[in-house]
Design a protein around this motif. Structure first.
Motif, PDB file in Angstrom:
ATOM      1  N   PHE A 120       7.744   8.776  -3.682  1.00  0.00           N
ATOM      2  CA  PHE A 120       6.699   7.854  -3.220  1.00  0.00           C
ATOM      3  C   PHE A 120       6.675   7.840  -1.703  1.00  0.00           C
ATOM      4  O   PHE A 120       7.624   8.294  -1.044  1.00  0.00           O
ATOM      5  CB  PHE A 120       6.965   6.443  -3.764  1.00  0.00           C
ATOM      6  CG  PHE A 120       8.280   5.869  -3.331  1.00  0.00           C
ATOM      7  CD1 PHE A 120       9.432   6.129  -4.054  1.00  0.00           C
ATOM      8  CD2 PHE A 120       8.375   5.082  -2.193  1.00  0.00           C
ATOM      9  CE1 PHE A 120      10.656   5.617  -3.648  1.00  0.00           C
ATOM     10  CE2 PHE A 120       9.593   4.555  -1.786  1.00  0.00           C
ATOM     11  CZ  PHE A 120      10.747   4.831  -2.529  1.00  0.00           C
ATOM     12  N   SER A 121       5.614   7.266  -1.172  1.00  0.00           N
ATOM     13  CA  SER A 121       5.523   7.135   0.279  1.00  0.00           C
ATOM     14  C   SER A 121       4.748   5.868   0.621  1.00  0.00           C
ATOM     15  O   SER A 121       3.696   5.604   0.031  1.00  0.00           O
ATOM     16  CB  SER A 121       4.795   8.349   0.866  1.00  0.00           C
ATOM     17  OG  SER A 121       4.501   8.095   2.221  1.00  0.00           O
ATOM     18  N   ALA A 122       5.304   5.115   1.569  1.00  0.00           N
ATOM     19  CA  ALA A 122       4.594   3.913   2.030  1.00  0.00           C
ATOM     20  C   ALA A 122       3.527   4.289   3.051  1.00  0.00           C
ATOM     21  O   ALA A 122       2.794   3.443   3.521  1.00  0.00           O
ATOM     22  CB  ALA A 122       5.582   2.928   2.640  1.00  0.00           C
ATOM     23  N   GLY A 152       5.549  -0.075   4.839  1.00  0.00           N
ATOM     24  CA  GLY A 152       5.462   0.800   6.003  1.00  0.00           C
ATOM     25  C   GLY A 152       6.011   0.158   7.260  1.00  0.00           C
ATOM     26  O   GLY A 152       6.041  -1.076   7.377  1.00  0.00           O
ATOM     27  N   ILE A 153       6.483   1.004   8.190  1.00  0.00           N
ATOM     28  CA  ILE A 153       6.951   0.474   9.476  1.00  0.00           C
ATOM     29  C   ILE A 153       6.214   1.126  10.651  1.00  0.00           C
ATOM     30  O   ILE A 153       6.607   0.976  11.792  1.00  0.00           O
ATOM     31  CB  ILE A 153       8.479   0.640   9.653  1.00  0.00           C
ATOM     32  CG1 ILE A 153       8.910   2.104   9.526  1.00  0.00           C
ATOM     33  CG2 ILE A 153       9.241  -0.228   8.673  1.00  0.00           C
ATOM     34  CD1 ILE A 153      10.368   2.345   9.914  1.00  0.00           C
ATOM     35  N   ALA A 154       5.160   1.882  10.329  1.00  0.00           N
ATOM     36  CA  ALA A 154       4.327   2.426  11.414  1.00  0.00           C
ATOM     37  C   ALA A 154       3.737   1.235  12.175  1.00  0.00           C
ATOM     38  O   ALA A 154       3.455   0.187  11.581  1.00  0.00           O
ATOM     39  CB  ALA A 154       3.218   3.291  10.829  1.00  0.00           C
ATOM     40  N   ILE A 155       3.558   1.419  13.445  1.00  0.00           N
ATOM     41  CA  ILE A 155       3.195   0.294  14.307  1.00  0.00           C
ATOM     42  C   ILE A 155       1.898  -0.393  13.844  1.00  0.00           C
ATOM     43  O   ILE A 155       1.775  -1.617  13.898  1.00  0.00           O
ATOM     44  CB  ILE A 155       3.139   0.720  15.796  1.00  0.00           C
ATOM     45  CG1 ILE A 155       3.132  -0.511  16.704  1.00  0.00           C
ATOM     46  CG2 ILE A 155       1.982   1.630  16.092  1.00  0.00           C
ATOM     47  CD1 ILE A 155       4.440  -1.228  16.795  1.00  0.00           C
ATOM     48  N   MET A 187       0.846  -1.192   0.000  1.00  0.00           N
ATOM     49  CA  MET A 187       0.000   0.000   0.000  1.00  0.00           C
ATOM     50  C   MET A 187       0.881   1.241   0.000  1.00  0.00           C
ATOM     51  O   MET A 187       1.775   1.354   0.847  1.00  0.00           O
ATOM     52  CB  MET A 187      -0.860   0.002   1.261  1.00  0.00           C
ATOM     53  CG  MET A 187      -1.885   1.088   1.316  1.00  0.00           C
ATOM     54  SD  MET A 187      -2.809   0.976   2.869  1.00  0.00           S
ATOM     55  CE  MET A 187      -1.726   1.834   3.965  1.00  0.00           C
ATOM     56  N   GLY A 188       0.642   2.156  -0.905  1.00  0.00           N
ATOM     57  CA  GLY A 188       1.442   3.373  -0.913  1.00  0.00           C
ATOM     58  C   GLY A 188       1.018   4.327  -2.010  1.00  0.00           C
ATOM     59  O   GLY A 188       0.180   4.009  -2.861  1.00  0.00           O
ATOM     60  N   GLY A 244       9.292  -1.118   5.051  1.00  0.00           N
ATOM     61  CA  GLY A 244       8.427  -2.285   5.096  1.00  0.00           C
ATOM     62  C   GLY A 244       8.703  -3.156   6.291  1.00  0.00           C
ATOM     63  O   GLY A 244       9.748  -3.034   6.943  1.00  0.00           O
ATOM     64  N   ASN A 245       7.753  -4.024   6.576  1.00  0.00           N
ATOM     65  CA  ASN A 245       7.918  -4.953   7.699  1.00  0.00           C
ATOM     66  C   ASN A 245       7.460  -6.339   7.293  1.00  0.00           C
ATOM     67  O   ASN A 245       6.638  -6.487   6.380  1.00  0.00           O
ATOM     68  CB  ASN A 245       7.116  -4.466   8.902  1.00  0.00           C
ATOM     69  CG  ASN A 245       5.628  -4.607   8.695  1.00  0.00           C
ATOM     70  OD1 ASN A 245       5.072  -5.694   8.898  1.00  0.00           O
ATOM     71  ND2 ASN A 245       4.953  -3.550   8.248  1.00  0.00           N
ATOM     72  N   ALA A 246       8.035  -7.335   7.942  1.00  0.00           N
ATOM     73  CA  ALA A 246       7.620  -8.717   7.694  1.00  0.00           C
ATOM     74  C   ALA A 246       7.557  -9.437   9.026  1.00  0.00           C
ATOM     75  O   ALA A 246       8.404  -9.220   9.896  1.00  0.00           O
ATOM     76  CB  ALA A 246       8.617  -9.413   6.787  1.00  0.00           C
ATOM     77  N   VAL A 247       6.559 -10.274   9.185  1.00  0.00           N
ATOM     78  CA  VAL A 247       6.378 -11.019  10.435  1.00  0.00           C
ATOM     79  C   VAL A 247       6.194 -12.493  10.106  1.00  0.00           C
ATOM     80  O   VAL A 247       5.454 -12.843   9.181  1.00  0.00           O
ATOM     81  CB  VAL A 247       5.144 -10.498  11.219  1.00  0.00           C
ATOM     82  CG1 VAL A 247       4.860 -11.373  12.442  1.00  0.00           C
ATOM     83  CG2 VAL A 247       5.351  -9.051  11.642  1.00  0.00           C
ATOM     84  N   ARG A 248       6.914 -13.336  10.842  1.00  0.00           N
ATOM     85  CA  ARG A 248       6.652 -14.773  10.768  1.00  0.00           C
ATOM     86  C   ARG A 248       6.090 -15.218  12.118  1.00  0.00           C
ATOM     87  O   ARG A 248       6.589 -14.808  13.171  1.00  0.00           O
ATOM     88  CB  ARG A 248       7.930 -15.555  10.471  1.00  0.00           C
ATOM     89  CG  ARG A 248       8.376 -15.404   9.031  1.00  0.00           C
ATOM     90  CD  ARG A 248       9.380 -16.474   8.647  1.00  0.00           C
ATOM     91  NE  ARG A 248      10.671 -16.294   9.282  1.00  0.00           N
ATOM     92  CZ  ARG A 248      11.648 -17.190   9.234  1.00  0.00           C
ATOM     93  NH1 ARG A 248      11.462 -18.348   8.589  1.00  0.00           N
ATOM     94  NH2 ARG A 248      12.810 -16.961   9.831  1.00  0.00           N
TER      95      ARG A 248
END
Lengths: 476, 464
Positions: free
Chosen positions: A64-66, B76-79, A48-49, B58-62
């Motif tokens: 761009f922005s995430a 994104g890395i916002a909580i 998403m961005g 970006g973030n990734a979770v396992r």
């Protein structure tokens, strides 16, 4: 979201942009991968961005922005204008374009399907993979490895631009594949594969020829047949090229050369060749985003990432070059109609000239007539990809094939490379079969610069070509 | 975020996210990965200028319960974006019954290695600087020869970091950055078009664009006037640094990785301790070389990176693993985890689940100069440069390859004679290592995570 995008367009115009495009993607991707009995990957991705392209004097700047916070979107808008201004100061070739009537999307721009993947749970999809792997497994003790893959990508794409266009449509691609590796008694590894992908609902995997069982059976039986396949002799032979490989030829070797960013810079050998005969009357190459998927397969793309509606572009018309594949700036520069070929792989990248569904037009031969026309040579089938260079040189891998003698298939041959120059090859196309097949999918995709993998469609009929260079063992 | 505080900020978000995940379901094991990369890029191609500037986040979770594993990621890395991934990953684990029999948990904590060196001047590079370098390379290339006609220059600078936290106590991160430039030239004469490129890339200094345009233009022009080889036979082939690097990366660089080894697709599976190459070949993967582009304190699952021998004097010494494949193979991780590719990195690595990659392949130098290797050719040989077509479309399992070398020269009786039209070269990568007849003494570091000499091989089929 339209309002936030409009705000960024307004802001970038205030900062000094002549024209602005603001895009927003909210895409969901799912990947399931099973190797033998191991579920290696079950993934869900949210992409998403916001992406903003500003133009100053026909020169672009991109950011761009995430984050979809208004503050972050406005920062991206300002950055894009700053870069466009810095670039305009040094650009010696500018590609300005005029505004045009605004475009407003319709509900029918989104392809409707009966079984949308968002409405089905993971268990339904793991079952598709399991069924293909279990069927492939029935093809003998020589199998060393079976991979089953399922992928889906869907979600809304929004665009607002300085024309006042407001576009919203939903992207969709699904894909199921099976790949089998077997070992010959002498220790060589051989492969068989099959898959089905494109803008389909999950109902495609209920259809007779594309059930998971059919896909697994095709992959398993091909790997089994490869156990007794011989190496393809090296050298130049007459060839019949199967539909998917024909598509790779259309896309990789010719399609990229017709992308107009390579034309305006003179980087393509097709520069200044409009109206020039490059191939035989049997060589017609088309690119289009809105095709009859039920009939031919492929990918549904009603708009490109500049908000231009896609069209059906005959690039090569019975051997004569007619059109290039454009973004807004190149179409204006070269005085051609816009084609809707400006695409970005995701919101992190600016749109550039890319293909949609690219294919050779079908001919009038039956498959038997094509084999007869081939006479003696190689029937090359499927492809594991390829590579091209700017001068039209190409190398593609056919996954398998047959040696054909006097119109009769003699024995299977192993994976083999085909190489040559597309501009020479087009003048050797002798005919095509009647059926058109277009493939697409979630796995793999087109790469250009660092934008990979972009889903595209490619295909054609089976083509008979006089003189293709095949790799392999010299003297075998 | 600033470079100096980036790692701490990412670690803090990772830690908070992990605590949130554990609060949702204490019976599950979690791993959180956060990625940040700020990149500025500019290119000029025949007067058309394009510039781009942005931060990839970006973030990734396992999540795992026993042998059930789910992976979810989000831009994104916002909580709240990390929470989305946590919820989705846990949703996978709770909603499916399929298991990954090989999975034996996430990485255990170990003391980190060291991050690579980083020249902080790279942080100051802006669009104007990149555009000026591109202009300079293009001007230099143009001045060489009027047949050097289609020229593009591009340059970029980036910096970033990542952090990993997991339920086993790993809380580690890495910061990195590099910059580079590349110039591409097409020389045109009549209908003949020949291309060449040159580049520089570094993390310990600002790139040097001087001389690159001239070298690329000279190379492209030297390829004009190519004659047909008109030979189909087995003959000696000389692979200069770029094709030699790609030869290694597309063969051993793939088959020593944990995935094909564990899955039984690597032809090297049962060959540890055996001679698989000429005795003058030694290859090490060095994840701790200070200037190596793949050097990090920890890999992308938080395991320390290190130096790992692969081939020593022709004998296969070891494979490369992340935690998943190491445990499946019954060994320790070698610190070779990465997300989204090795030599050719993905722009969104957080979108890929952890894989195994080479970090920085060091191939030992030989004793002969490149001139010696050329002068040793008694009869005929083909010398290749540049990026051969199809080199990565080869079969790792079999080692069989068939490539087309677009930049090729005929070598005859110890001398480079003239450029030849593209030739196809076919053979088997692994047989090739046994038939090495020359390794040059000059090494060149390349941007695909490798530093290597030139190679000469006997026995490949050449079709002209």
């Amino acid at each position: 979201m339209f309002d936030k995008l409009q705000q960024s367009v307004d802001a970038a115009e205030k900062f000094g942009a002549d024209f602005v495009e603001a895009r927003y993607d909210d895409l969901t991707l799912r990947t399931l991968q099973r190797t033998d009995d191991i579920w290696k990957d079950i993934q869900i991705k949210s992409r998403m961005g916001v992406a903003i392209t500003s133009y100053v004097e026909g020169v672009s700047g991109f950011s761009f922005s995430a984050s979809s916070d208004t503050k972050d979107i406005l920062i991206a808008a300002e950055k894009s204008v700053k870069m466009a201004k810095a670039s305009a100061a040094v650009a010696s070739l500018k590609l300005p374009f005029e505004g045009r009537d605004p475009v407003t999307s319709k509900k029918s721009d989104t392809k409707s399907v009966k079984k949308h993947p968002r409405d089905f749970d993971l268990a339904y999809k793991t079952d598709l993979v399991n069924r293909s792997v279990e069927t492939a497994r029935e093809f003998g003790d020589s199998i060393r490895n079976i991979r089953g893959l399922y992928g889906e990508l869907y979600g809304p794409k929004y665009l607002v631009n300085s024309d006042g266009s407001r576009i919203e449509w939903n992207f969709l691609v699904t894909d199921l594949r099976c790949l089998v590796t077997s070992m010959t008694p002498s220790g060589d590894m051989v492969n068989g594969s099959e898959g089905k992908g494109g803008t389909y609902g999950l109902e495609i995997f209920d259809a007779k020829d594309t059930t998971p069982e059919s896909i697994g059976e095709a992959a398993g039986s091909r790997a089994k047949e490869q156990l007794k396949a011989k190496a393809c002799p090296a050298g130049k032979f007459r060839a019949m090229i199967e539909n998917r490989l024909t598509g790779v030829l259309a896309h990789e070797s010719f399609g990229h050369l017709s992308e107009a960013d390579f034309i305006v810079t003179g980087g393509s050998p097709l520069t200044d060749k409009i109206g020039v005969g490059l191939g035989t009357e049997h060589a017609t190459i088309i690119d289009g985003g809105k095709i009859d998927i039920e009939k031919y397969g492929g990918l549904w793309l009603p708009y490109d990432d500049q908000g231009t509606p896609t069209s059906k572009t005959t690039v090569l018309d019975n051997g004569t070059l007619r059109h290039y594949l454009h973004d807004r700036g190149t179409a204006t520069k070269l005085g051609q109609d816009p084609t809707g070929n400006s695409r970005a792989v995701n919101f992190v990248f600016p749109p550039i000239c890319r293909m949609t569904n690219t294919y050779f037009a079908p001919g009038d031969l039956t498959e038997d007539e094509a084999l007869e026309l081939l006479g003696t040579g190689v029937y090359a089938i499927q492809s594991s990809g390829g590579q091209v260079q700017g001068d039209g040189s190409f190398l593609f891998k056919a996954i398998r094939g047959y040696w054909v003698d006097k119109g009769e298939m003699q024995y299977p041959i192993r994976e083999v490379s085909l190489s040559g120059n597309i501009l020479e090859l087009l003048s050797k196309v002798e005919g095509g079969t009647k059926e058109l097949k277009i493939s697409s999918g979630y796995f793999g995709g087109c790469g250009k610069g660092d934008q990979y993998p972009l889903p595209t469609g490619l295909g054609g009929p089976k083509l008979v070509i006089d003189g293709v260079t095949f790799g392999g063992e010299a003297g075998a | 975020m600033e470079y100096d505080s980036l790692k701490d900020e990412l670690l803090s978000i990772a830690d908070t996210s992990l605590k949130y995940a554990t609060s949702l379901d204490s019976s599950a094991e979690f791993e959180v990965f956060l990625f940040f990369n700020s990149e500025t890029h500019a290119e000029i191609s025949q007067g058309v200028v394009k510039a781009k500037d942005g931060i990839t986040l970006g973030n990734a979770v396992r999540a795992a319960k026993g042998k059930r594993v789910g992976f979810a990621c989000a831009s994104g890395i916002a909580i709240e974006r990390v929470k989305l991934s946590v919820t989705e990953a846990l949703g996978i684990v709770n909603s499916i019954k399929v298991e990954d029999e090989r999975f034996q948990g996430f990485s255990d904590p170990s003391p980190p290695g060291k991050d690579g060196v980083f020249a902080e001047e790279i942080l100051e590079i802006d669009t104007d600087f990149l555009l000026k370098s591109s202009e300079a390379m293009i001007a230099e290339a143009k001045s060489v020869d009027e047949r050097a006609k289609i020229i593009s220059g591009e340059a970029s600078a980036s910096w970033g970091g990542y952090a990993v936290a997991n339920s086993r106590g790993v809380l580690q991160g890495s910061v990195f950055g590099d910059n580079g430039c590349v110039v591409q030239v097409q020389a045109i004469e009549g209908e003949e078009r020949r291309g060449a490129f040159e580049f520089d890339v570094a993390r310990d200094r600002v790139y040097k664009a001087d001389g690159l345009g001239r070298m690329a233009a000279e190379e492209a022009v030297s390829l004009l006037g190519a004659k047909k080889l008109d030979i189909t036979s087995k003959m000696r082939t000389l692979w200069t640094h770029i094709p030699a690097a790609l030869y290694v990366l597309s063969s051993l660089g793939q088959s020593v990785l944990g995935q094909p080894v564990v899955e039984g697709r690597s032809p090297l599976n049962d060959k540890i301790g055996e001679a698989i190459a000429k005795s003058d070949l030694t290859i090490v993967d060095n994840g701790q070389k200070p200037i190596g582009l793949g050097t990090h304190a920890v890999d992308q699952e938080g395991h320390p990176q290190r130096k790992n021998p692969i081939i020593e004097k022709g004998v296969l010494k070891g494979f490369l693993f992340n935690t998943y494949y190491a445990r499946a193979f019954g060994v320790e991780s070698t610190g070779n985890c990465a997300r989204g590719g090795g030599a050719f990195q993905s722009s969104n690595p957080y979108e890929s689940s952890p894989g195994v990659v080479t970090k920085w392949l060091e191939i030992s130098a030989g004793t002969k100069s490149e001139e010696d290797i050329i002068s040793e050719v008694d009869d005929k040989a083909v010398l290749i440069k540049g990026f051969p077509l199809g080199i990565f479309h080869t079969n790792v399992s079999t080692g069989e390859f068939s490539i087309v070398a677009g930049e090729a020269f005929l070598v005859e009786k110890g001398e480079v004679k003239y450029p030849i039209q593209p030739v196809s070269i076919a053979g088997n990568f692994y047989e090739g290592f046994k038939n090495l007849t020359g390794i040059s003494s000059e090494l060149r570091p390349l941007p695909w995570g490798i530093e290597n000499p030139m190679f000469a091989f006997d026995g490949f089929s050449v079709t002209g």
